[in-house]
Structure formats: C-alpha cells, structure tokens
Design a protein around this motif. Sequence first.
Motif, PDB file in Angstrom:
ATOM      1  N   MET A 190       0.811  -1.216   0.000  1.00  0.00           N
ATOM      2  CA  MET A 190       0.000   0.000   0.000  1.00  0.00           C
ATOM      3  C   MET A 190       0.848   1.273   0.000  1.00  0.00           C
ATOM      4  O   MET A 190       0.329   2.356  -0.278  1.00  0.00           O
ATOM      5  N   LYS A 191       2.130   1.177   0.270  1.00  0.00           N
ATOM      6  CA  LYS A 191       2.997   2.357   0.246  1.00  0.00           C
ATOM      7  C   LYS A 191       3.403   2.772  -1.163  1.00  0.00           C
ATOM      8  O   LYS A 191       3.903   3.864  -1.358  1.00  0.00           O
ATOM      9  N   PHE A 192       3.216   1.890  -2.136  1.00  0.00           N
ATOM     10  CA  PHE A 192       3.552   2.235  -3.503  1.00  0.00           C
ATOM     11  C   PHE A 192       2.612   3.319  -4.010  1.00  0.00           C
ATOM     12  O   PHE A 192       1.414   3.281  -3.768  1.00  0.00           O
ATOM     13  N   THR A 193       3.160   4.276  -4.713  1.00  0.00           N
ATOM     14  CA  THR A 193       2.345   5.332  -5.312  1.00  0.00           C
ATOM     15  C   THR A 193       2.454   5.225  -6.826  1.00  0.00           C
ATOM     16  O   THR A 193       3.503   4.902  -7.372  1.00  0.00           O
ATOM     17  N   PHE A 194       1.382   5.527  -7.480  1.00  0.00           N
ATOM     18  CA  PHE A 194       1.376   5.479  -8.929  1.00  0.00           C
ATOM     19  C   PHE A 194       1.758   6.861  -9.465  1.00  0.00           C
ATOM     20  O   PHE A 194       1.375   7.877  -8.894  1.00  0.00           O
ATOM     21  N   PRO A 195       2.494   6.928 -10.570  1.00  0.00           N
ATOM     22  CA  PRO A 195       2.948   8.221 -11.077  1.00  0.00           C
ATOM     23  C   PRO A 195       1.810   9.119 -11.543  1.00  0.00           C
ATOM     24  O   PRO A 195       1.881  10.319 -11.377  1.00  0.00           O
ATOM     25  N   SER A 196       0.780   8.553 -12.118  1.00  0.00           N
ATOM     26  CA  SER A 196      -0.347   9.378 -12.557  1.00  0.00           C
ATOM     27  C   SER A 196      -1.614   8.549 -12.515  1.00  0.00           C
ATOM     28  O   SER A 196      -1.590   7.335 -12.707  1.00  0.00           O
ATOM     29  N   HIS A 197      -2.717   9.228 -12.295  1.00  0.00           N
ATOM     30  CA  HIS A 197      -3.998   8.552 -12.268  1.00  0.00           C
ATOM     31  C   HIS A 197      -4.607   8.604 -13.656  1.00  0.00           C
ATOM     32  O   HIS A 197      -4.500   9.620 -14.350  1.00  0.00           O
ATOM     33  N   PRO A 198      -5.257   7.552 -14.086  1.00  0.00           N
ATOM     34  CA  PRO A 198      -5.852   7.574 -15.428  1.00  0.00           C
ATOM     35  C   PRO A 198      -7.026   8.549 -15.493  1.00  0.00           C
ATOM     36  O   PRO A 198      -7.862   8.604 -14.608  1.00  0.00           O
ATOM     37  N   THR A 199      -7.033   9.350 -16.527  1.00  0.00           N
ATOM     38  CA  THR A 199      -8.113  10.308 -16.730  1.00  0.00           C
ATOM     39  C   THR A 199      -8.678  10.109 -18.135  1.00  0.00           C
ATOM     40  O   THR A 199      -7.936   9.782 -19.067  1.00  0.00           O
ATOM     41  N   PRO A 200      -9.955  10.303 -18.311  1.00  0.00           N
ATOM     42  CA  PRO A 200     -10.517  10.166 -19.660  1.00  0.00           C
ATOM     43  C   PRO A 200     -10.027  11.299 -20.558  1.00  0.00           C
ATOM     44  O   PRO A 200      -9.786  12.417 -20.110  1.00  0.00           O
ATOM     45  N   LYS A 201      -9.900  11.005 -21.857  1.00  0.00           N
ATOM     46  CA  LYS A 201      -9.399  12.013 -22.788  1.00  0.00           C
ATOM     47  C   LYS A 201     -10.416  13.108 -23.040  1.00  0.00           C
ATOM     48  O   LYS A 201     -10.060  14.253 -23.262  1.00  0.00           O
TER      49      LYS A 201
END
Length: 55
Positions: free
Chosen positions: A29-40
């Motif tokens: 759970m400490k891992f962070t994702f670089p960016s969250h997916p967003t719709p185009k």
Amino acid sequence: MPQLNPAPWLLIFLTTWLIFLTLIPTKIMKFTFPSHPTPKSKQATKTTPFNWPWH
C-alpha cells in the motif's frame, strides 16, 4: 509417523500467515502510482446499435 505431528508445522504456518497479513499489505500500500488515469474527453461517446444478421 512424524509427518502427522502438527506441532512444528502449525507454528510455521501461523507465523507465515501473520507475516502475510501484517507486513506485506503495508509494504504494497505504500507504492504510489505516477499518474492517475483520466478520460481524454468529458463528452460521452454516442454508440449506434449493431443489427445482427440472424436476428
């Protein structure tokens, strides 16, 4: 028959699951994702129904 004796293996089994349930989820759970997916686009896509040839 020594393989039927649960004394050493039960402690190993419980210790392993204790590690799995306490340490590993906190590390994952400490891992962070670089960016969250967003719709185009914010606009909803319009689809047309497909006419099946056998219907």
